[in-house]
Design a protein around this motif. Structure first.
Motif, PDB file in Angstrom:
ATOM      1  N   VAL A  58       0.814  -1.210   0.000  1.00 45.39           N
ATOM      2  CA  VAL A  58       0.000   0.000   0.000  1.00 45.39           C
ATOM      3  C   VAL A  58       0.852   1.266   0.000  1.00 45.39           C
ATOM      4  O   VAL A  58       0.416   2.324  -0.478  1.00 45.39           O
ATOM      5  N   VAL A  59       2.076   1.162   0.506  1.00 42.65           N
ATOM      6  CA  VAL A  59       2.994   2.309   0.486  1.00 42.65           C
ATOM      7  C   VAL A  59       3.128   2.861  -0.928  1.00 42.65           C
ATOM      8  O   VAL A  59       3.088   4.077  -1.149  1.00 42.65           O
ATOM      9  N   HIS A  60       3.257   1.969  -1.887  1.00 41.62           N
ATOM     10  CA  HIS A  60       3.473   2.390  -3.274  1.00 41.62           C
ATOM     11  C   HIS A  60       2.246   3.074  -3.868  1.00 41.62           C
ATOM     12  O   HIS A  60       2.371   3.892  -4.779  1.00 41.62           O
ATOM     13  N   HIS A  61       1.069   2.759  -3.346  1.00 45.15           N
ATOM     14  CA  HIS A  61      -0.174   3.333  -3.877  1.00 45.15           C
ATOM     15  C   HIS A  61      -0.649   4.546  -3.081  1.00 45.15           C
ATOM     16  O   HIS A  61      -1.706   5.106  -3.403  1.00 45.15           O
ATOM     17  N   SER A  62       0.097   4.954  -2.073  1.00 40.17           N
ATOM     18  CA  SER A  62      -0.408   5.964  -1.144  1.00 40.17           C
ATOM     19  C   SER A  62      -0.339   7.385  -1.694  1.00 40.17           C
ATOM     20  O   SER A  62      -0.960   8.288  -1.130  1.00 40.17           O
ATOM     21  N   SER A  63       0.387   7.609  -2.780  1.00 42.02           N
ATOM     22  CA  SER A  63       0.478   8.952  -3.341  1.00 42.02           C
ATOM     23  C   SER A  63      -0.699   9.238  -4.253  1.00 42.02           C
ATOM     24  O   SER A  63      -1.142   8.381  -5.020  1.00 42.02           O
ATOM     25  N   GLN A 123       8.703   3.094  -2.373  1.00 43.03           N
ATOM     26  CA  GLN A 123       8.725   1.651  -2.187  1.00 43.03           C
ATOM     27  C   GLN A 123       8.574   1.278  -0.711  1.00 43.03           C
ATOM     28  O   GLN A 123       8.921   2.058   0.181  1.00 43.03           O
ATOM     29  N   PRO A 124       8.065   0.084  -0.426  1.00 40.82           N
ATOM     30  CA  PRO A 124       7.866  -0.347   0.963  1.00 40.82           C
ATOM     31  C   PRO A 124       9.171  -0.686   1.658  1.00 40.82           C
ATOM     32  O   PRO A 124      10.194  -0.931   1.008  1.00 40.82           O
ATOM     33  N   VAL A 125       9.104  -0.721   2.978  1.00 38.98           N
ATOM     34  CA  VAL A 125      10.290  -1.017   3.783  1.00 38.98           C
ATOM     35  C   VAL A 125      10.124  -2.310   4.586  1.00 38.98           C
ATOM     36  O   VAL A 125      10.996  -2.656   5.377  1.00 38.98           O
ATOM     37  N   ALA A 126       9.007  -3.028   4.393  1.00 38.89           N
ATOM     38  CA  ALA A 126       8.745  -4.218   5.217  1.00 38.89           C
ATOM     39  C   ALA A 126       8.530  -5.456   4.368  1.00 38.89           C
ATOM     40  O   ALA A 126       7.748  -6.337   4.732  1.00 38.89           O
ATOM     41  N   ASP A 127       9.226  -5.555   3.239  1.00 32.76           N
ATOM     42  CA  ASP A 127       9.066  -6.716   2.364  1.00 32.76           C
ATOM     43  C   ASP A 127       9.368  -8.028   3.073  1.00 32.76           C
ATOM     44  O   ASP A 127       8.776  -9.062   2.751  1.00 32.76           O
ATOM     45  N   GLY A 128      10.293  -8.006   4.017  1.00 39.41           N
ATOM     46  CA  GLY A 128      10.720  -9.247   4.656  1.00 39.41           C
ATOM     47  C   GLY A 128       9.736  -9.799   5.663  1.00 39.41           C
ATOM     48  O   GLY A 128       9.913 -10.917   6.155  1.00 39.41           O
ATOM     49  N   VAL A 129       8.680  -9.037   5.997  1.00 38.89           N
ATOM     50  CA  VAL A 129       7.759  -9.468   7.041  1.00 38.89           C
ATOM     51  C   VAL A 129       6.471 -10.013   6.422  1.00 38.89           C
ATOM     52  O   VAL A 129       5.383  -9.814   6.942  1.00 38.89           O
ATOM     53  N   THR A 130       6.584 -10.676   5.291  1.00 47.53           N
ATOM     54  CA  THR A 130       5.420 -11.272   4.639  1.00 47.53           C
ATOM     55  C   THR A 130       5.800 -12.643   4.084  1.00 47.53           C
ATOM     56  O   THR A 130       6.954 -13.054   4.135  1.00 47.53           O
ATOM     57  N   MET A 131       4.799 -13.314   3.532  1.00 50.05           N
ATOM     58  CA  MET A 131       5.029 -14.577   2.833  1.00 50.05           C
ATOM     59  C   MET A 131       4.485 -14.421   1.419  1.00 50.05           C
ATOM     60  O   MET A 131       3.344 -14.013   1.237  1.00 50.05           O
ATOM     61  N   ALA A 132       5.316 -14.717   0.428  1.00 54.69           N
ATOM     62  CA  ALA A 132       4.917 -14.577  -0.967  1.00 54.69           C
ATOM     63  C   ALA A 132       5.469 -15.744  -1.764  1.00 54.69           C
ATOM     64  O   ALA A 132       6.256 -16.548  -1.247  1.00 54.69           O
ATOM     65  N   VAL A 133       5.060 -15.831  -3.021  1.00 62.07           N
ATOM     66  CA  VAL A 133       5.607 -16.867  -3.895  1.00 62.07           C
ATOM     67  C   VAL A 133       7.112 -16.617  -4.014  1.00 62.07           C
ATOM     68  O   VAL A 133       7.533 -15.539  -4.429  1.00 62.07           O
ATOM     69  N   PRO A 134       7.945 -17.566  -3.645  1.00 65.99           N
ATOM     70  CA  PRO A 134       9.394 -17.295  -3.606  1.00 65.99           C
ATOM     71  C   PRO A 134      10.029 -17.238  -4.986  1.00 65.99           C
ATOM     72  O   PRO A 134       9.824 -18.126  -5.817  1.00 65.99           O
TER      73      PRO A 134
END
Length: 387
Positions: A206-211, A222-233
């Motif tokens: 959502v950081v990227h869409h906030s403007s 860009q976001p700063v918390a990419d490491g605190v999620t689970m995504a397709v590796p």
């Protein structure tokens, strides 16, 4: 010697391109009285650039933290799991006691006065106290579970880890490099789509869409918390025999390509619009109108969206930003506002399904469910006017 990050090497080009876009806007100004969303606005640009710098620094902080919170391997990870279990038990006990008090006391509707006020007030105070206890423990339980899961996922699905498990030997050469770029683009499509369909990932994205602006500086928000999620590796590419260094370059090429599509200066690139993600397609992706929500997730290729049914052309003039804009340039708010909203929703949820739903289900579901759980409002009844 460590290989340079291509995105870092591209920074001078990013700055030069923003300068060129700013020059174009001065040469072709908006009509008198028009607030053109593509124009640069000082505070918005500063916020976007600051978030971009933060996104480069954040992995050096979040990476080691995530690894140190690995359950079963580190003391911190074991404490994290213990905290989650204890908080989960406390929340469940509080839920049971609150329901018993609620049902046994036959609580009145909010804002009403029962004929026998004393017992009802006593039960209400007990339920409220239990609610305060479970709200904090529920956030701790869900939060610690999410962090523990993210830690395990990050470590076990890294490109280096999966390369060790690959039955194929590492390939080199042009073909492997192109496979890495195409493979990253394909996985990116699904991760980007999931970032709009799961609130856990949306809290990062959502950081990227906030403007509410849309220019080349927006690409750097860009976001700063990419490491605190689970995504397709993306490490899955290593199982195909793609070297981790190729995968890292594919990541950089993907990000660099996305930079130039954040502009209103380019209206169309002709027949290539059918194949590639372009400024027109990505403008629609950043739109907050209903027809533009959750569409055009591709990075380099728009073919993925056309193949999987998420393509929508730019027709109506785009209104950028969120469906509920945050109206601030504060960096802390930009980075954390959705995380705080998730915590608040979990804290006020009465069941485990709702608590994890507010983390894992879509943002749209979360907003609707929040409204459903909100206590009813009782408008004061006006006295009849004598006439």
């Amino acid at each position: 010697m460590q290989r340079p990050d291509l995105t870092v090497l591209a920074i001078p080009a990013f700055v030069g391109a923003m300068g060129a876009e700013f020059w174009w806007q001065r040469k072709y100004p908006a009509a008198p009285g028009e607030d053109r969303a593509g124009d640069y606005e000082l505070n918005d640009t500063i916020a976007s650039l600051a978030m971009g710098v933060g996104s480069l620094i954040a992995p050096f902080v979040t990476g080691p933290i995530i690894h140190r919170l690995y359950p079963g391997r580190t003391r911190a990870g074991n404490v994290l799991v213990g905290l989650g279990v204890a908080a989960g038990v406390a929340t469940t006990v509080g839920d049971v006691l609150r329901r018993r008090a609620d049902h046994g006391g036959r609580l009145p509707e909010a804002g009403t006065l029962p004929s026998d006020q004393t017992p009802a007030t006593t039960v209400r105070s007990r339920v409220d106290a239990l609610g305060l206890m479970t709200s904090g423990s529920a956030v701790a339980a869900v939060g610690s579970s999410a962090v523990a899961a993210a830690s395990i996922w990050a470590v076990q699905t890294s490109a280096t880890k999966l390369a060790e498990r690959s039955p194929l030997s590492m390939r080199s050469g042009t073909a492997a490099y192109l496979i890495a770029i195409a493979g990253w683009d394909f996985i990116y499509y699904w991760n980007h789509r999931l970032s709009h369909e799961s609130r856990w990932l949306w809290a990062v994205h959502v950081v990227h869409h906030s403007s509410e602006r849309y220019n080349l500086s927006t690409a750097l928000r860009q976001p700063v918390a990419d490491g605190v999620t689970m995504a397709v590796p993306y490490g899955l590419l290593a199982l195909l025999g793609i070297p981790p260094r190729y995968i890292e370059d594919a990541r950089a090429i993907n990000l660099i390509y996305q930079f130039w599509i954040h502009t209103e200066a380019v209206k169309s690139i002709g027949w290539l619009e059918k194949l590639l993600n372009t400024p027109s397609h990505h403008r629609a992706h950043h739109g907050s109108q209903r027809q533009y929500l959750d569409i055009n997730h591709g990075s380099i290729l728009i073919l993925w969206d056309k193949l999987f049914g998420t393509f929508e052309p730019e027709v109506e003039r785009v209104r950028y930003g969120l469906t509920r804009n945050i109206e601030t340039y504060n960096l802390g708010t930009i980075a954390t506002h959705e995380w705080r909203a998730i915590a608040s929703d979990i804290a006020s949820s009465p069941t485990w399904s709702d608590r994890f739903g507010f983390l894992l289900r879509g943002p749209g579901w979360a907003y609707e469910r929040r409204d459903e759980l909100a206590p009813p409002t009782h408008e004061p009844v006006s006295a009849p006017v004598a006439g």
